[in-house]
Enzyme design. Structure first.
Site, mmCIF file in Angstrom:
data_model
loop_
_atom_site.group_PDB
_atom_site.id
_atom_site.type_symbol
_atom_site.label_atom_id
_atom_site.label_comp_id
_atom_site.label_asym_id
_atom_site.label_seq_id
_atom_site.Cartn_x
_atom_site.Cartn_y
_atom_site.Cartn_z
ATOM 1 N N PRO A 1 0.830 -1.205 0.000
ATOM 2 C CA PRO A 1 0.000 0.000 0.000
ATOM 3 C C PRO A 1 0.862 1.250 0.000
ATOM 4 O O PRO A 1 1.867 1.325 0.706
ATOM 5 C CB PRO A 1 -0.787 -0.129 1.310
ATOM 6 C CG PRO A 1 -0.789 -1.581 1.625
ATOM 7 C CD PRO A 1 0.516 -2.099 1.121
ATOM 8 N N GLU A 2 0.472 2.214 -0.812
ATOM 9 C CA GLU A 2 1.189 3.479 -0.885
ATOM 10 C C GLU A 2 0.374 4.554 -0.176
ATOM 11 O O GLU A 2 -0.637 4.253 0.464
ATOM 12 C CB GLU A 2 1.475 3.831 -2.341
ATOM 13 C CG GLU A 2 2.301 2.761 -3.051
ATOM 14 C CD GLU A 2 2.581 3.063 -4.513
ATOM 15 O OE1 GLU A 2 2.674 4.259 -4.867
ATOM 16 O OE2 GLU A 2 2.705 2.118 -5.307
ATOM 17 N N HIS B 1 -3.649 -16.138 10.227
ATOM 18 C CA HIS B 1 -2.939 -14.960 9.743
ATOM 19 C C HIS B 1 -3.227 -13.713 10.582
ATOM 20 O O HIS B 1 -2.715 -12.637 10.290
ATOM 21 C CB HIS B 1 -3.284 -14.694 8.283
ATOM 22 C CG HIS B 1 -2.933 -15.828 7.365
ATOM 23 N ND1 HIS B 1 -1.646 -16.308 7.244
ATOM 24 C CD2 HIS B 1 -3.700 -16.585 6.535
ATOM 25 C CE1 HIS B 1 -1.629 -17.314 6.378
ATOM 26 N NE2 HIS B 1 -2.858 -17.491 5.943
ATOM 27 N N ARG C 1 1.860 -12.333 5.060
ATOM 28 C CA ARG C 1 3.316 -12.458 4.891
ATOM 29 C C ARG C 1 4.113 -12.133 6.153
ATOM 30 O O ARG C 1 5.320 -12.323 6.192
ATOM 31 C CB ARG C 1 3.790 -11.567 3.747
ATOM 32 C CG ARG C 1 3.170 -11.935 2.411
ATOM 33 C CD ARG C 1 3.954 -11.321 1.277
ATOM 34 N NE ARG C 1 3.355 -11.601 -0.020
ATOM 35 C CZ ARG C 1 3.930 -11.310 -1.176
ATOM 36 N NH1 ARG C 1 5.119 -10.739 -1.199
ATOM 37 N NH2 ARG C 1 3.331 -11.590 -2.318
#
Length: 277
Positions: free
Chosen positions: A2-3, A93, A112
């Protein structure tokens, strides 16, 4: 990853969901996410009894402002926050759960496990890593054409890696660098110091405009990114070159190509972004 537009969308969403909630407990299932304090138990103990008063953003980082602390959170590749009722099942997760006194929970999920959380005494967060060396915000008064020129004209690096450097300007990643460079008509392999003042002025404005439009659209939904309510951003419908390899340029009809610049996949229109010597 995400930016700025995606993180800003998450910030706004979380602000509408968790402001005023008091933390009753914190469950940490993957301690490596907690980078400071050194012991995850200290992180947990410090947050119990704290109320969330605000959520800020610095570049791609979220900042949770509590009574006495500031928690700096980086989502990395796939980190996501979601507000749930305490009895809602969670999967493997889900790595950190902030349980509130009202029976809801803010859950951090990260497939991740690349995300990070730092806890600081409030007021110290900007003078410590990971925030201390960040450049100006693209929407700030400090991000002027004069400032950008001072940074670009001193370097022999290519323009794309310079714009990805978070010490130069924060929050811009691969998607929005490609889009801003296309809009400015600048090839990503141009040496930064070869840009003239007029080009830099246009580039600065296109960075601001591209990011502003992306924020308005809720960011871009690329791969698995969703905001904190599971909603998709829609700016990907406005993209000119990113992810458009083999498609016709929306401006001139030339086929968009993909290059590697600074180790990053890079999309350009060869006609609209010519490489000058």
């Amino acid at each position: 990853m995400p930016e700025l537009p995606e993180v800003e969308t998450v910030r706004r969403t979380l602000e509408s969901l968790v402001i005023g909630k008091e933390i009753k407990d914190v469950s940490i299932f993957w301690p490596n996410i907690i980078k400071s304090p050194a012991q995850p138990e200290q992180f947990r103990d410090a947050l119990i009894g704290q109320t969330i008063h605000g959520i800020g953003r610095r570049g791609k980082f979220l900042i949770f402002y509590l009574d006495d602390y500031a928690m700096v959170s980086h989502l990395r590749m796939e980190g996501k926050y979601a507000l749930q009722e305490k009895d809602t099942p969670y999967d493997k997760h889900t790595h950190v759960i902030f349980s509130f006194r009202d029976g809801t929970e803010l859950r951090y999920r990260d497939v991740r496990k690349f995300g990070t959380m730092h806890l600081f005494s409030k007021g110290e967060e900007e003078s410590q890593q990971p925030l201390m060396h960040l450049g100006p915000e693209p929407f700030s008064k400090e991000f002027t054409a004069e400032y950008l020129s001072s940074r670009l004209l001193k370097t022999s690096r290519k323009i794309k890696p310079v714009l990805l450097d978070q010490s130069v300007v924060v929050g811009i990643g691969n998607i929005y660098v490609d889009e801003a460079l296309f809009r400015a008509g600048i090839h990503p392999e141009r040496i930064a110091s070869s840009l003239n003042e007029a080009e830099i002025k246009v580039l600065r404005q296109e960075i601001v405009d591209t990011l502003s439009q992306a924020v308005e659209k809720g960011g871009s939904t690329i791969r698995t990114y969703l905001n904190s309510q599971g909603e998709m951003g829609m700016f990907q419908l406005e993209l000119y070159v990113y992810g458009k390899k083999g498609e016709a340029c929306k401006r001139c009809g030339t086929e968009v190509v993909k290059l590697t610049v600074g180790g990053r996949g890079t999309h350009i229109c060869p006609s609209c972004q010519k490489l000058h010597d």
